[in-house]
Design a protein around this motif. Structure first.
Motif, PDB file in Angstrom:
ATOM      1  N   ASP A 163       0.830  -1.206   0.000  1.00  7.69           N
ATOM      2  CA  ASP A 163       0.000   0.000   0.000  1.00  7.69           C
ATOM      3  C   ASP A 163       0.863   1.255   0.000  1.00  7.69           C
ATOM      4  OD1 ASP A 163      -2.183  -1.637   0.025  1.00  7.69           O
ATOM      5  OD2 ASP A 163      -2.620  -1.378   2.161  1.00  7.69           O
ATOM      6  N   GLY A 164       1.990   1.219   0.732  1.00  5.64           N
ATOM      7  CA  GLY A 164       2.885   2.369   0.733  1.00  5.64           C
ATOM      8  C   GLY A 164       3.462   2.644  -0.644  1.00  5.64           C
ATOM      9  N   ARG A 165       3.839   1.576  -1.341  1.00  7.65           N
ATOM     10  CA  ARG A 165       4.343   1.749  -2.698  1.00  7.65           C
ATOM     11  C   ARG A 165       3.275   2.318  -3.620  1.00  7.65           C
ATOM     12  NH1 ARG A 165       7.526  -4.044  -3.439  1.00  7.65           N
ATOM     13  NH2 ARG A 165       9.311  -3.556  -2.057  1.00  7.65           N
ATOM     14  N   GLU A 166       2.046   1.857  -3.441  1.00 10.31           N
ATOM     15  CA  GLU A 166       0.959   2.356  -4.284  1.00 10.31           C
ATOM     16  C   GLU A 166       0.694   3.836  -4.013  1.00 10.31           C
ATOM     17  OE1 GLU A 166      -2.098   2.397  -7.075  1.00 10.31           O
ATOM     18  OE2 GLU A 166      -0.439   1.010  -6.714  1.00 10.31           O
ATOM     19  N   VAL A 167       0.740   4.220  -2.737  1.00  8.77           N
ATOM     20  CA  VAL A 167       0.541   5.636  -2.400  1.00  8.77           C
ATOM     21  C   VAL A 167       1.649   6.493  -3.011  1.00  8.77           C
ATOM     22  CG1 VAL A 167       0.548   7.297  -0.504  1.00  8.77           C
ATOM     23  CG2 VAL A 167      -0.765   5.191  -0.290  1.00  8.77           C
ATOM     24  N   ARG A 168       2.900   6.007  -2.900  1.00  6.68           N
ATOM     25  CA  ARG A 168       4.006   6.762  -3.496  1.00  6.68           C
ATOM     26  C   ARG A 168       3.877   6.838  -5.012  1.00  6.68           C
ATOM     27  NH1 ARG A 168       6.859   3.937   0.499  1.00  6.68           N
ATOM     28  NH2 ARG A 168       7.526   2.339  -1.005  1.00  6.68           N
ATOM     29  N   ARG A 169       3.432   5.743  -5.621  1.00  7.00           N
ATOM     30  CA  ARG A 169       3.251   5.758  -7.067  1.00  7.00           C
ATOM     31  C   ARG A 169       2.190   6.774  -7.482  1.00  7.00           C
ATOM     32  NH1 ARG A 169       0.047   4.182 -10.874  1.00  7.00           N
ATOM     33  NH2 ARG A 169      -1.498   3.409  -9.378  1.00  7.00           N
ATOM     34  N   ARG A 170       1.097   6.814  -6.718  1.00  9.10           N
ATOM     35  CA  ARG A 170       0.039   7.777  -7.052  1.00  9.10           C
ATOM     36  C   ARG A 170       0.506   9.207  -6.815  1.00  9.10           C
ATOM     37  NH1 ARG A 170      -5.417   4.901  -4.454  1.00  9.10           N
ATOM     38  NH2 ARG A 170      -5.413   3.073  -5.845  1.00  9.10           N
ATOM     39  N   GLU A 171       1.284   9.403  -5.751  1.00 11.11           N
ATOM     40  CA  GLU A 171       1.814  10.744  -5.506  1.00 11.11           C
ATOM     41  C   GLU A 171       2.751  11.179  -6.621  1.00 11.11           C
ATOM     42  OE1 GLU A 171       3.652  10.585  -1.713  1.00 11.11           O
ATOM     43  OE2 GLU A 171       1.771  10.778  -0.580  1.00 11.11           O
ATOM     44  N   GLU A 172       3.606  10.252  -7.071  1.00  7.72           N
ATOM     45  CA  GLU A 172       4.500  10.584  -8.169  1.00  7.72           C
ATOM     46  C   GLU A 172       3.719  10.878  -9.440  1.00  7.72           C
ATOM     47  OE1 GLU A 172       7.105   7.281  -8.473  1.00  7.72           O
ATOM     48  OE2 GLU A 172       8.249   7.760  -6.643  1.00  7.72           O
ATOM     49  N   ALA A 173       2.659  10.088  -9.692  1.00  6.53           N
ATOM     50  CA  ALA A 173       1.832  10.349 -10.872  1.00  6.53           C
ATOM     51  C   ALA A 173       1.142  11.701 -10.769  1.00  6.53           C
ATOM     52  CB  ALA A 173       0.802   9.225 -11.043  1.00  6.53           C
ATOM     53  N   ALA A 174       0.644  12.013  -9.556  1.00  7.54           N
ATOM     54  CA  ALA A 174      -0.006  13.315  -9.360  1.00  7.54           C
ATOM     55  C   ALA A 174       0.992  14.456  -9.515  1.00  7.54           C
ATOM     56  CB  ALA A 174      -0.657  13.368  -7.973  1.00  7.54           C
ATOM     57  N   ASN A 175       2.219  14.257  -9.007  1.00  9.89           N
ATOM     58  CA  ASN A 175       3.241  15.293  -9.155  1.00  9.89           C
ATOM     59  C   ASN A 175       3.605  15.502 -10.622  1.00  9.89           C
ATOM     60  OD1 ASN A 175       3.386  15.757  -6.395  1.00  9.89           O
ATOM     61  ND2 ASN A 175       5.022  14.261  -6.080  1.00  9.89           N
ATOM     62  N   ARG A 176       3.739  14.381 -11.354  1.00 12.63           N
ATOM     63  CA  ARG A 176       4.042  14.512 -12.782  1.00 12.63           C
ATOM     64  C   ARG A 176       2.914  15.209 -13.518  1.00 12.63           C
ATOM     65  NH1 ARG A 176       6.053   9.169 -12.098  1.00 12.63           N
ATOM     66  NH2 ARG A 176       4.094   8.323 -12.911  1.00 12.63           N
ATOM     67  N   GLU A 177       1.679  14.876 -13.157  1.00 12.79           N
ATOM     68  CA  GLU A 177       0.540  15.524 -13.806  1.00 12.79           C
ATOM     69  C   GLU A 177       0.505  17.020 -13.490  1.00 12.79           C
ATOM     70  OE1 GLU A 177      -2.814  15.787 -16.187  1.00 12.79           O
ATOM     71  OE2 GLU A 177      -1.402  14.132 -15.920  1.00 12.79           O
ATOM     72  N   ARG A 178       0.792  17.354 -12.194  1.00 16.48           N
ATOM     73  CA  ARG A 178       0.803  18.765 -11.825  1.00 16.48           C
ATOM     74  C   ARG A 178       1.926  19.516 -12.538  1.00 16.48           C
ATOM     75  NH1 ARG A 178       1.071  17.990  -6.938  1.00 16.48           N
ATOM     76  NH2 ARG A 178       3.288  18.264  -6.558  1.00 16.48           N
ATOM     77  N   GLU A 179       3.093  18.893 -12.620  1.00 17.08           N
ATOM     78  CA  GLU A 179       4.200  19.540 -13.329  1.00 17.08           C
ATOM     79  C   GLU A 179       3.873  19.733 -14.801  1.00 17.08           C
ATOM     80  OE1 GLU A 179       7.516  17.032 -12.609  1.00 17.08           O
ATOM     81  OE2 GLU A 179       7.778  17.674 -10.502  1.00 17.08           O
ATOM     82  N   LEU A 180       3.186  18.743 -15.385  1.00 18.66           N
ATOM     83  CA  LEU A 180       2.798  18.878 -16.793  1.00 18.66           C
ATOM     84  C   LEU A 180       1.805  20.009 -16.978  1.00 18.66           C
ATOM     85  CD1 LEU A 180       2.909  17.788 -19.674  1.00 18.66           C
ATOM     86  CD2 LEU A 180       1.105  16.160 -19.063  1.00 18.66           C
ATOM     87  N   VAL A 181       0.836  20.112 -16.048  1.00 14.62           N
ATOM     88  CA  VAL A 181      -0.149  21.203 -16.144  1.00 14.62           C
ATOM     89  C   VAL A 181       0.539  22.553 -15.987  1.00 14.62           C
ATOM     90  CG1 VAL A 181      -2.145  22.246 -15.005  1.00 14.62           C
ATOM     91  CG2 VAL A 181      -2.072  19.779 -15.370  1.00 14.62           C
ATOM     92  N   GLU A 182       1.464  22.646 -14.998  1.00 17.67           N
ATOM     93  CA  GLU A 182       2.186  23.902 -14.808  1.00 17.67           C
ATOM     94  C   GLU A 182       3.029  24.247 -16.028  1.00 17.67           C
ATOM     95  OE1 GLU A 182       4.417  23.275 -11.275  1.00 17.67           O
ATOM     96  OE2 GLU A 182       2.693  23.553  -9.916  1.00 17.67           O
ATOM     97  N   TYR A 183       3.650  23.212 -16.624  1.00 14.75           N
ATOM     98  CA  TYR A 183       4.458  23.462 -17.817  1.00 14.75           C
ATOM     99  C   TYR A 183       3.584  23.969 -18.968  1.00 14.75           C
ATOM    100  CZ  TYR A 183       7.033  22.341 -22.083  1.00 14.75           C
ATOM    101  OH  TYR A 183       7.606  22.399 -23.313  1.00 14.75           O
TER     102      TYR A 183
END
Length: 409
Positions: A163-183
């Motif tokens: 579950d911890g790995r899944e949470v980190r994976r989702r956080e990384e995906a959300a961060n990448r999505e946010r960075e893409l939106v900001e870009y």
């Protein structure tokens, strides 16, 4: 959440491991009777579906244990399969099944203790009330419960890690999505800025060129000197516009934001160029000029430039254009007013609304982004702008730009 579906590879892995375990336990089961073979088969089935359906796995394991106890069989090698089943209830089962697995570990240890220390000795005719019977029973219960609960706890730990790995994976995906939106937002803002600059440069320069070309065409026969001077002005304006366009194209290629931008000191040159194009501009500046940030200076310059460009293209060039710049402590106020050309007013029905429509670029051949660009420039620096018909039937642009000082950072 339970793993309601698993891949075929995982199911195939579980079946293979169950078969391997069955081959290891088969010699011991063959030494017993039919009940050992039935219990072994049931435990192998429970191991095969432990991740596919942990609830069924737990139920089948309990059924195998009942068969084993009903046949009064002693502990066998295949009983270790219970550890894998309990592991799966906590690692892959739902909330209810997870706690049922823990309860099964404790209750199973208690039943195993009673079965091994009480029931089997009774059926075999041994004394169950020996001096050390309760000590052995207590030790057996503690050891078996510790082993079973340990297997359940290992599954819970594996679940937490997963579950911890899944949470980190989702956080990384959300961060990448946010960075893409900001870009994308940054790219869009940069494109809009360059589009505004391109419009201001090209529209203003072309307006001057058109005005000078019309004047040169009419003066070519009667006033050759004036025509030559107009052509010289056209050449200078075109060269300047070409240089500005090259700077903007360089920004597009190299994504550089440090390209030269106009400042307040360039207003005199701007007005001089418009005057040379045949427009009578009357500049009135009041108050003490304050130092503005680069963005605020660009906003002031571009608003004045666009207003003069509209006056040159759609206004009455025979009438003066009033440019008023009023400096205060908190803001600088701009007001540019001009008279609308007679043909432009006629196109709009002679009304103020017609003047607004023409000046705003509603005519088919007019630019459509001038007024919008001025509004955007004012809003980007925290100011305001209004453009519309004046009280005298002309057109009036009023802007208020905050007097924010230049930042040295």
């Amino acid at each position: 959440m339970p793993e309601s579906r698993i891949s075929r590879a995982k199911l195939r892995t579980d079946i293979i491991l169950a078969v391997v375990f069955g081959l290891m336990a088969l010699p011991f089961a063959l030494l017993g009777n039919w009940a050992d073979l039935v219990a072994l088969l049931a435990f192998l089935t429970a191991l095969s579906v432990r991740r596919l359906d942990p609830a069924w796995s737990l139920g089948i394991a309990w059924g195998a244990a009942v068969v084993q106890m009903a046949a009064l069989r002693d502990l066998q090698f295949y009983d270790f399969a219970v550890l894998g089943v309990l592991y799966s209830t906590s690692a892959h089962g739902g909330r209810l099944l997870k706690w049922l697995g823990l309860a099964s570990a404790v209750v199973g240890a208690l039943i195993a203790t009673v079965y091994l220390q009480v029931l089997m000795p009774l059926f075999e005719g041994f004394d169950v009330a020996g001096p050390h019977a309760w000590v052995i029973a207590a030790f057996l219960f503690v050891a078996s419960s510790a082993l079973l609960v340990l297997a359940w706890t290992a599954g819970l730990l594996a679940r937490s890690v997963r579950d911890g790995r899944e949470v980190r994976r989702r956080e990384e995906a959300a961060n990448r999505e946010r960075e893409l939106v900001e870009y994308r937002y940054g790219v869009e803002q940069e494109r809009n800025r360059i589009a505004r600059d391109m419009h201001d440069v090209v529209a203003h320069s072309l307006a001057v060129v058109i005005a000078q070309a019309d004047g040169a065409r009419f003066a070519a026969k009667t006033r050759p000197d004036a025509a030559s001077e107009a052509l010289s002005t056209i050449s200078g304006v075109a060269r300047g516009a070409l240089g500005d366009v090259r700077v903007l194209l360089a920004e597009l290629r190299h994504r550089e934001g440090a390209a030269p931008q106009p400042v307040l000191d360039d207003l005199d040159g701007l007005i001089e160029g418009v005057v040379d194009a045949g427009l009578d501009v009357r500049l009135v500046e009041t108050g003490e000029r304050r130092e503005l940030g680069t963005g605020h200076q660009i906003a002031v310059y571009r608003i004045v430039q666009e207003a003069l460009t509209n006056a040159l293209r759609h206004g009455d060039t025979a009438a003066p254009v009033d440019v008023r710049i009023a400096w205060a402590d908190e803001a600088v106020a701009l007001e540019i007013s001009n008279r609308v050309a007679a043909d432009a007013a006629g196109a709009g029905g002679g009304s103020a609304a017609g003047a607004v429509a023409v000046a705003a670029g509603s005519a088919p051949t007019a630019a459509r982004h001038g007024i919008t660009g001025m509004h955007e420039r004012a809003q980007l620096v925290g100011g305001s702008l209004s453009a519309g018909p004046g009280t005298d039937g002309g057109f009036r642009v009023v802007a208020n730009i905050p007097a924010q000082p230049r930042s040295d950072v």
